[in-house]
Design a protein around this motif. Structure first.
Motif, PDB file in Angstrom:
ATOM      1  N   ILE A 203      18.364  11.821 -31.248  1.00  0.00           N
ATOM      2  CA  ILE A 203      18.556  13.210 -31.625  1.00  0.00           C
ATOM      3  C   ILE A 203      18.433  14.098 -30.391  1.00  0.00           C
ATOM      4  CG2 ILE A 203      17.518  12.721 -33.879  1.00  0.00           C
ATOM      5  CD1 ILE A 203      15.207  14.614 -32.979  1.00  0.00           C
ATOM      6  N   VAL A 204      19.035  15.271 -30.448  1.00  0.00           N
ATOM      7  CA  VAL A 204      18.878  16.280 -29.406  1.00  0.00           C
ATOM      8  C   VAL A 204      18.039  17.397 -30.000  1.00  0.00           C
ATOM      9  CG1 VAL A 204      20.019  17.909 -27.880  1.00  0.00           C
ATOM     10  CG2 VAL A 204      21.070  15.692 -28.349  1.00  0.00           C
ATOM     11  N   ASP A 205      16.852  17.577 -29.463  1.00  0.00           N
ATOM     12  CA  ASP A 205      15.929  18.573 -29.992  1.00  0.00           C
ATOM     13  C   ASP A 205      15.956  19.810 -29.098  1.00  0.00           C
ATOM     14  OD1 ASP A 205      13.552  20.019 -30.756  1.00  0.00           O
ATOM     15  OD2 ASP A 205      12.902  18.201 -31.770  1.00  0.00           O
ATOM     16  N   PRO A 206      16.262  20.989 -29.641  1.00  0.00           N
ATOM     17  CA  PRO A 206      16.357  22.184 -28.794  1.00  0.00           C
ATOM     18  C   PRO A 206      15.016  22.753 -28.370  1.00  0.00           C
ATOM     19  CG  PRO A 206      16.716  22.783 -31.075  1.00  0.00           C
ATOM     20  CD  PRO A 206      16.601  21.283 -31.046  1.00  0.00           C
ATOM     21  N   GLY A 207      13.913  22.207 -28.879  1.00  0.00           N
ATOM     22  CA  GLY A 207      12.603  22.748 -28.536  1.00  0.00           C
ATOM     23  C   GLY A 207      12.192  22.358 -27.124  1.00  0.00           C
ATOM     24  N   ILE A 208      11.824  23.344 -26.314  1.00  0.00           N
ATOM     25  CA  ILE A 208      11.332  23.084 -24.960  1.00  0.00           C
ATOM     26  C   ILE A 208       9.817  22.989 -25.017  1.00  0.00           C
ATOM     27  CG2 ILE A 208      11.263  23.887 -22.582  1.00  0.00           C
ATOM     28  CD1 ILE A 208      14.054  23.174 -23.593  1.00  0.00           C
ATOM     29  N   LYS A 209       9.278  21.838 -24.633  1.00  0.00           N
ATOM     30  CA  LYS A 209       7.841  21.623 -24.731  1.00  0.00           C
ATOM     31  C   LYS A 209       7.093  22.423 -23.672  1.00  0.00           C
ATOM     32  CE  LYS A 209       4.270  18.078 -24.700  1.00  0.00           C
ATOM     33  NZ  LYS A 209       3.981  16.641 -24.642  1.00  0.00           N
ATOM     34  N   ILE A 210       6.080  23.147 -24.105  1.00  0.00           N
ATOM     35  CA  ILE A 210       5.198  23.884 -23.204  1.00  0.00           C
ATOM     36  C   ILE A 210       3.786  23.382 -23.464  1.00  0.00           C
ATOM     37  CG2 ILE A 210       4.380  26.151 -22.468  1.00  0.00           C
ATOM     38  CD1 ILE A 210       6.930  27.311 -23.729  1.00  0.00           C
ATOM     39  N   LYS A 211       3.206  22.713 -22.503  1.00  0.00           N
ATOM     40  CA  LYS A 211       1.906  22.105 -22.709  1.00  0.00           C
ATOM     41  C   LYS A 211       0.808  23.162 -22.776  1.00  0.00           C
ATOM     42  CE  LYS A 211       3.123  17.760 -20.453  1.00  0.00           C
ATOM     43  NZ  LYS A 211       2.811  16.818 -19.361  1.00  0.00           N
ATOM     44  N   ASN A 212      -0.178  22.889 -23.637  1.00  0.00           N
ATOM     45  CA  ASN A 212      -1.357  23.749 -23.771  1.00  0.00           C
ATOM     46  C   ASN A 212      -1.005  25.193 -24.077  1.00  0.00           C
ATOM     47  OD1 ASN A 212      -2.997  21.507 -23.023  1.00  0.00           O
ATOM     48  ND2 ASN A 212      -2.554  21.937 -20.868  1.00  0.00           N
ATOM     49  N   SER A 213      -0.077  25.383 -25.024  1.00  0.00           N
ATOM     50  CA  SER A 213       0.305  26.740 -25.400  1.00  0.00           C
ATOM     51  C   SER A 213       0.290  26.858 -26.919  1.00  0.00           C
ATOM     52  CB  SER A 213       1.693  27.074 -24.873  1.00  0.00           C
ATOM     53  OG  SER A 213       2.677  26.301 -25.549  1.00  0.00           O
ATOM     54  N   PRO A 214       0.097  28.075 -27.451  1.00  0.00           N
ATOM     55  CA  PRO A 214       0.151  28.258 -28.904  1.00  0.00           C
ATOM     56  C   PRO A 214       1.566  28.099 -29.406  1.00  0.00           C
ATOM     57  CG  PRO A 214      -0.040  30.369 -27.784  1.00  0.00           C
ATOM     58  CD  PRO A 214      -0.223  29.313 -26.735  1.00  0.00           C
ATOM     59  N   PRO A 215       1.767  27.823 -30.695  1.00  0.00           N
ATOM     60  CA  PRO A 215       3.122  27.659 -31.231  1.00  0.00           C
ATOM     61  C   PRO A 215       3.912  28.954 -31.171  1.00  0.00           C
ATOM     62  CG  PRO A 215       1.515  27.742 -32.997  1.00  0.00           C
ATOM     63  CD  PRO A 215       0.736  27.664 -31.715  1.00  0.00           C
ATOM     64  N   TYR A 216       5.242  28.818 -31.067  1.00  0.00           N
ATOM     65  CA  TYR A 216       6.183  29.939 -31.096  1.00  0.00           C
ATOM     66  C   TYR A 216       5.995  30.901 -29.937  1.00  0.00           C
ATOM     67  CZ  TYR A 216       6.630  28.156 -35.808  1.00  0.00           C
ATOM     68  OH  TYR A 216       6.798  27.336 -36.890  1.00  0.00           O
ATOM     69  N   ILE A 217       5.410  30.413 -28.811  1.00  0.00           N
ATOM     70  CA  ILE A 217       5.295  31.280 -27.645  1.00  0.00           C
ATOM     71  C   ILE A 217       6.667  31.448 -27.023  1.00  0.00           C
ATOM     72  CG2 ILE A 217       4.825  29.429 -25.970  1.00  0.00           C
ATOM     73  CD1 ILE A 217       2.793  31.348 -24.666  1.00  0.00           C
ATOM     74  N   CYS A 218       6.951  32.607 -26.489  1.00  0.00           N
ATOM     75  CA  CYS A 218       8.264  32.902 -25.918  1.00  0.00           C
ATOM     76  C   CYS A 218       8.120  33.064 -24.414  1.00  0.00           C
ATOM     77  CB  CYS A 218       8.846  34.169 -26.543  1.00  0.00           C
ATOM     78  SG  CYS A 218      10.480  34.595 -25.908  1.00  0.00           S
ATOM     79  N   LEU A 219       8.735  32.177 -23.631  1.00  0.00           N
ATOM     80  CA  LEU A 219       8.658  32.246 -22.182  1.00  0.00           C
ATOM     81  C   LEU A 219      10.062  32.290 -21.600  1.00  0.00           C
ATOM     82  CD1 LEU A 219       5.912  29.570 -21.406  1.00  0.00           C
ATOM     83  CD2 LEU A 219       5.625  32.038 -21.558  1.00  0.00           C
ATOM     84  N   LEU A 220      10.168  32.836 -20.397  1.00  0.00           N
ATOM     85  CA  LEU A 220      11.442  32.837 -19.685  1.00  0.00           C
ATOM     86  C   LEU A 220      11.554  31.516 -18.939  1.00  0.00           C
ATOM     87  CD1 LEU A 220      13.993  34.297 -18.748  1.00  0.00           C
ATOM     88  CD2 LEU A 220      12.670  35.222 -16.835  1.00  0.00           C
ATOM     89  N   TYR A 221      12.541  30.705 -19.317  1.00  0.00           N
ATOM     90  CA  TYR A 221      12.727  29.391 -18.709  1.00  0.00           C
ATOM     91  C   TYR A 221      13.784  29.526 -17.625  1.00  0.00           C
ATOM     92  CZ  TYR A 221      13.539  24.379 -18.287  1.00  0.00           C
ATOM     93  OH  TYR A 221      13.659  23.104 -17.813  1.00  0.00           O
TER      94      TYR A 221
END
Length: 268
Positions: A233-251
């Protein structure tokens, strides 16, 4: 917003999008607008496990991996996907679709405008308020086809995908995949392909492939020997370690370590 044909003075849609309000409260910032649906019945605004008819209540819309919720008209019970569009029949008996073309998380409230109509109030956390109107006929399927043409239509799958497939979370190594397929052979159950969830990734990080648990050459040899398909499968979620769910970061761009691990070219 009214749409009408000036030659015939026929009103094509009676749905009105009211004024937009910017709400700034303690802990809450969102854009708000409302519309009246010219019917007690409208369809869409998924994905959720629910009846076709919406009851009065508050409904959430955002993409998340949550397959087991049952909708009950309270926030937080939506499922995987996000479809901010709805189909309704006008008083003229013609069907129209409205698409709220926005990808931000939102909530909408369903209430009674009067005995014959429903009111929709949307609260969205940002983005552009862009609406697409698909003004159809008395045939709802024709109106849906107009919408499908706009969003790109249906993907035509390859012929082999119509075969017998097996998919489940937990196939975390090539040996496990082989053992599952062996069970199919043992009980003479036809199988043409097997799907892998996040198990094939390195530490569940997207764009990676764990060749320690899934040796590439051995996997290819096994698949080719059987004429078999392995579908990761291709999962669009970008893993961010040690972060709360649904955090929004500039990648911005992957690190050298990530490029090497995922075999991504530097320009990817």
């Amino acid at each position: 917003l009214f749409f009408n044909d000036t030659a015939t003075t026929e009103i094509y849609t009676e749905q009105i999008v009211g004024s937009v309000r910017c709400v700034q409260e303690t802990g809450n910032n969102f854009l708000e607008f409302a519309t009246v649906v010219p019917s007690k019945h409208f369809f869409g605004l998924g994905e959720r496990a629910f009846t076709f008819d919406f009851t009065n209540g508050v409904y959430s819309m955002l993409n998340k991996d949550q397959p087991s919720k049952l909708e009950n008209g309270t926030r937080g019970n939506n499922l995987y996907s996000f479809h901010p569009m709805w189909l309704a029949r006008e008083q003229s008996k013609k069907y129209n679709v409205i698409l709220f073309r926005n990808v931000n998380s939102l909530e909408f409230t369903v209430s009674d405008a009067d005995s014959e109509r429903k009111r929709l109030k949307f609260q969205v956390i940002g983005g552009i308020l862009e609406f697409r109107f698909f003004l159809g006929s008395e045939d709802p399927e024709a109106t849906i086809q107009m919408y499908h043409q706009y969003v790109g239509g249906w993907y035509t799958p390859p012929f082999w995908s119509f075969g017998n497939h097996q998919s489940r979370w937990g196939y975390n190594s090539l040996e496990k995949v082989k053992a599952i397929i062996h069970q199919f052979d043992l009980f003479d159950i036809p199988i043409d392909g097997i799907w892998s969830d996040l198990d094939y990734m390195v530490d569940k990080e997207v764009f990676t492939f764990d060749e320690k648990r899934f040796p590439r050459e051995e996997l290819q040899e096994f698949l080719h020997s059987r004429g078999f398909k392995f579908i990761p499968i291709v999962d669009p979620g970008i893993k961010i370690k040690n972060s709360p769910p649904y955090i929004c970061l500039l990648y911005t761009s992957p690190s050298p370590r990530d490029r090497q691990k995922s075999r991504m070219p530097s320009s990817a």
